[in-house]
Design a protein around this motif. Structure first.
Motif, PDB file in Angstrom:
ATOM      1  N   GLU A 116       0.796  -1.221   0.000  1.00  0.00           N
ATOM      2  CA  GLU A 116       0.000   0.000   0.000  1.00  0.00           C
ATOM      3  C   GLU A 116       0.837   1.283   0.000  1.00  0.00           C
ATOM      4  O   GLU A 116       0.323   2.359  -0.227  1.00  0.00           O
ATOM      5  N   GLY A 117       2.113   1.179   0.229  1.00  0.00           N
ATOM      6  CA  GLY A 117       2.961   2.367   0.260  1.00  0.00           C
ATOM      7  C   GLY A 117       3.364   2.823  -1.126  1.00  0.00           C
ATOM      8  O   GLY A 117       2.950   2.275  -2.140  1.00  0.00           O
ATOM      9  N   ILE A 118       4.193   3.826  -1.145  1.00  0.00           N
ATOM     10  CA  ILE A 118       4.706   4.357  -2.405  1.00  0.00           C
ATOM     11  C   ILE A 118       6.161   3.939  -2.589  1.00  0.00           C
ATOM     12  O   ILE A 118       6.539   3.419  -3.623  1.00  0.00           O
ATOM     13  N   LEU A 119       6.968   4.137  -1.563  1.00  0.00           N
ATOM     14  CA  LEU A 119       8.392   3.816  -1.668  1.00  0.00           C
ATOM     15  C   LEU A 119       8.643   2.329  -1.422  1.00  0.00           C
ATOM     16  O   LEU A 119       8.109   1.746  -0.480  1.00  0.00           O
ATOM     17  N   GLY A 120       9.436   1.720  -2.275  1.00  0.00           N
ATOM     18  CA  GLY A 120       9.842   0.331  -2.094  1.00  0.00           C
ATOM     19  C   GLY A 120       8.760  -0.706  -2.351  1.00  0.00           C
ATOM     20  O   GLY A 120       8.958  -1.879  -2.075  1.00  0.00           O
ATOM     21  N   CYS A 121       7.626  -0.288  -2.858  1.00  0.00           N
ATOM     22  CA  CYS A 121       6.515  -1.208  -3.114  1.00  0.00           C
ATOM     23  C   CYS A 121       6.367  -1.453  -4.615  1.00  0.00           C
ATOM     24  O   CYS A 121       6.795  -0.633  -5.421  1.00  0.00           O
ATOM     25  N   PRO A 122       5.735  -2.566  -4.987  1.00  0.00           N
ATOM     26  CA  PRO A 122       5.482  -2.790  -6.417  1.00  0.00           C
ATOM     27  C   PRO A 122       4.694  -1.621  -7.007  1.00  0.00           C
ATOM     28  O   PRO A 122       3.794  -1.068  -6.366  1.00  0.00           O
ATOM     29  N   LEU A 123       5.039  -1.248  -8.223  1.00  0.00           N
ATOM     30  CA  LEU A 123       4.364  -0.127  -8.867  1.00  0.00           C
ATOM     31  C   LEU A 123       3.027  -0.527  -9.471  1.00  0.00           C
ATOM     32  O   LEU A 123       2.200   0.325  -9.776  1.00  0.00           O
ATOM     33  N   LEU A 124       2.846  -1.819  -9.663  1.00  0.00           N
ATOM     34  CA  LEU A 124       1.622  -2.296 -10.299  1.00  0.00           C
ATOM     35  C   LEU A 124       1.194  -3.605  -9.652  1.00  0.00           C
ATOM     36  O   LEU A 124       2.019  -4.475  -9.393  1.00  0.00           O
ATOM     37  N   LEU A 125      -0.099  -3.715  -9.375  1.00  0.00           N
ATOM     38  CA  LEU A 125      -0.683  -4.953  -8.878  1.00  0.00           C
ATOM     39  C   LEU A 125      -1.811  -5.306  -9.828  1.00  0.00           C
ATOM     40  O   LEU A 125      -2.710  -4.499 -10.063  1.00  0.00           O
ATOM     41  N   VAL A 126      -1.736  -6.482 -10.434  1.00  0.00           N
ATOM     42  CA  VAL A 126      -2.764  -6.932 -11.371  1.00  0.00           C
ATOM     43  C   VAL A 126      -3.503  -8.093 -10.730  1.00  0.00           C
ATOM     44  O   VAL A 126      -2.893  -9.041 -10.250  1.00  0.00           O
ATOM     45  N   GLN A 127      -4.818  -7.980 -10.737  1.00  0.00           N
ATOM     46  CA  GLN A 127      -5.642  -9.048 -10.187  1.00  0.00           C
ATOM     47  C   GLN A 127      -6.589  -9.522 -11.276  1.00  0.00           C
ATOM     48  O   GLN A 127      -7.329  -8.730 -11.853  1.00  0.00           O
ATOM     49  N   GLN A 128      -6.540 -10.802 -11.567  1.00  0.00           N
ATOM     50  CA  GLN A 128      -7.419 -11.393 -12.566  1.00  0.00           C
ATOM     51  C   GLN A 128      -8.527 -12.119 -11.822  1.00  0.00           C
ATOM     52  O   GLN A 128      -8.263 -12.957 -10.964  1.00  0.00           O
ATOM     53  N   LEU A 129      -9.759 -11.768 -12.121  1.00  0.00           N
ATOM     54  CA  LEU A 129     -10.911 -12.312 -11.420  1.00  0.00           C
ATOM     55  C   LEU A 129     -11.792 -13.075 -12.400  1.00  0.00           C
ATOM     56  O   LEU A 129     -12.175 -12.539 -13.432  1.00  0.00           O
ATOM     57  N   LEU A 130     -12.070 -14.318 -12.087  1.00  0.00           N
ATOM     58  CA  LEU A 130     -12.980 -15.117 -12.904  1.00  0.00           C
ATOM     59  C   LEU A 130     -14.303 -15.270 -12.189  1.00  0.00           C
ATOM     60  O   LEU A 130     -14.338 -15.565 -10.993  1.00  0.00           O
ATOM     61  N   GLY A 131     -15.367 -15.084 -12.949  1.00  0.00           N
ATOM     62  CA  GLY A 131     -16.693 -15.340 -12.412  1.00  0.00           C
ATOM     63  C   GLY A 131     -16.987 -16.827 -12.474  1.00  0.00           C
ATOM     64  O   GLY A 131     -16.223 -17.610 -13.038  1.00  0.00           O
ATOM     65  N   VAL A 132     -18.099 -17.214 -11.932  1.00  0.00           N
ATOM     66  CA  VAL A 132     -18.446 -18.625 -11.813  1.00  0.00           C
ATOM     67  C   VAL A 132     -18.491 -19.316 -13.178  1.00  0.00           C
ATOM     68  O   VAL A 132     -18.003 -20.432 -13.339  1.00  0.00           O
ATOM     69  N   PHE A 133     -19.019 -18.689 -14.193  1.00  0.00           N
ATOM     70  CA  PHE A 133     -19.142 -19.319 -15.506  1.00  0.00           C
ATOM     71  C   PHE A 133     -17.772 -19.547 -16.140  1.00  0.00           C
ATOM     72  O   PHE A 133     -17.478 -20.627 -16.630  1.00  0.00           O
ATOM     73  N   GLN A 134     -16.887 -18.527 -16.093  1.00  0.00           N
ATOM     74  CA  GLN A 134     -15.557 -18.676 -16.673  1.00  0.00           C
ATOM     75  C   GLN A 134     -14.763 -19.760 -15.957  1.00  0.00           C
ATOM     76  O   GLN A 134     -14.045 -20.519 -16.574  1.00  0.00           O
ATOM     77  N   ARG A 135     -14.857 -19.848 -14.638  1.00  0.00           N
ATOM     78  CA  ARG A 135     -14.091 -20.840 -13.879  1.00  0.00           C
ATOM     79  C   ARG A 135     -14.530 -22.250 -14.261  1.00  0.00           C
ATOM     80  O   ARG A 135     -13.718 -23.145 -14.403  1.00  0.00           O
ATOM     81  N   LYS A 136     -15.828 -22.471 -14.472  1.00  0.00           N
ATOM     82  CA  LYS A 136     -16.300 -23.793 -14.867  1.00  0.00           C
ATOM     83  C   LYS A 136     -15.710 -24.201 -16.214  1.00  0.00           C
ATOM     84  O   LYS A 136     -15.337 -25.349 -16.412  1.00  0.00           O
ATOM     85  N   ILE A 137     -15.636 -23.270 -17.153  1.00  0.00           N
ATOM     86  CA  ILE A 137     -15.071 -23.559 -18.471  1.00  0.00           C
ATOM     87  C   ILE A 137     -13.597 -23.928 -18.340  1.00  0.00           C
ATOM     88  O   ILE A 137     -13.130 -24.896 -18.930  1.00  0.00           O
ATOM     89  N   ILE A 138     -12.840 -23.174 -17.546  1.00  0.00           N
ATOM     90  CA  ILE A 138     -11.411 -23.431 -17.390  1.00  0.00           C
ATOM     91  C   ILE A 138     -11.181 -24.765 -16.681  1.00  0.00           C
ATOM     92  O   ILE A 138     -10.313 -25.537 -17.069  1.00  0.00           O
ATOM     93  N   ASP A 139     -11.980 -25.067 -15.658  1.00  0.00           N
ATOM     94  CA  ASP A 139     -11.832 -26.352 -14.972  1.00  0.00           C
ATOM     95  C   ASP A 139     -12.110 -27.508 -15.925  1.00  0.00           C
ATOM     96  O   ASP A 139     -11.398 -28.512 -15.916  1.00  0.00           O
ATOM     97  N   LEU A 140     -13.132 -27.360 -16.763  1.00  0.00           N
ATOM     98  CA  LEU A 140     -13.441 -28.393 -17.746  1.00  0.00           C
ATOM     99  C   LEU A 140     -12.283 -28.567 -18.722  1.00  0.00           C
ATOM    100  O   LEU A 140     -11.873 -29.680 -19.032  1.00  0.00           O
ATOM    101  N   TRP A 141     -11.731 -27.455 -19.192  1.00  0.00           N
ATOM    102  CA  TRP A 141     -10.594 -27.508 -20.120  1.00  0.00           C
ATOM    103  C   TRP A 141      -9.391 -28.199 -19.467  1.00  0.00           C
ATOM    104  O   TRP A 141      -8.741 -29.034 -20.086  1.00  0.00           O
TER     105      TRP A 141
END
Length: 174
Positions: free
Chosen positions: A135-160
């Motif tokens: 949460e800080g500015i100094l010494g912290c990652p400049l970017l945080l990426v969060q990928q969120l799957l909804g229930v329908f997408q997760r079922k497709i990926i689990d099946l795959w």
């Protein structure tokens, strides 16, 4: 939460480093960037519909690979802010660092959330994981990426994944 209720499960944050070598240097930022009033982070949420061209592909793997490749060319994003003389901000670029990546699953679809995802989105605090130490500015990652799957997408990926595992086992047995 306003409106629809749902639950989320997050993975542990992982660093995504540049996919190849990057310059090891310190980049000075402009005087505008070093202003005290501009030293903050802001959350940004982008929602995307599931695309048919993604069938059979794990979005997390694709996103992490794409980020790692992009960080080779945009390597300062993988660095950390440091302060120099007179509190001047600089980016310490080191290929050993990276950006944070988090996978998350929700038991809700984009359609179920409807127009509630429009600004001001009442689900911001629910959707975005606050990572201790980021949460800080100094010494912290400049970017945080969060990928969120909804229930329908997760079922497709689990099946795959199950199909791919079954296909791999068949090859081994033959």
């Amino acid at each position: 939460m306003a409106g629809t209720s749902f639950s989320l499960a997050h993975s542990e944050p992982r660093l995504v480093a540049p996919a190849g070598p990057t310059p090891q240097e310190v980049k000075k930022l402009s005087d505008i960037d070093s202003q005290e009033g501009l030293r903050f982070q802001f959350p940004l949420v982008m929602f995307y519909q599931n695309s048919p061209i993604m069938e059979g592909k794990d979005p997390a793997v694709i996103i992490k690979h794409g980020l790692a490749e992009a960080l080779v060319h945009y390597y300062p994003l993988a660095g950390r802010l440091i302060e120099g003389p007179n509190r001047k901000l600089m980016v310490d670029c080191s290929g050993e660092l990276g950006i944070l990546f988090i996978e998350a699953d929700a038991d809700v679809s984009l359609q179920q959330l409807g127009n509630a995802i429009l600004p001001p989105c009442p689900y911001m605090k629910d959707l975005l994981l606050e990572v201790p130490g980021s949460e800080g500015i100094l010494g912290c990652p400049l970017l945080l990426v969060q990928q969120l799957l909804g229930v329908f997408q997760r079922k497709i990926i689990d099946l795959w994944r199950r199909r791919r595992r079954h296909h791999t086992e068949e090859k081994r047995n033959n």
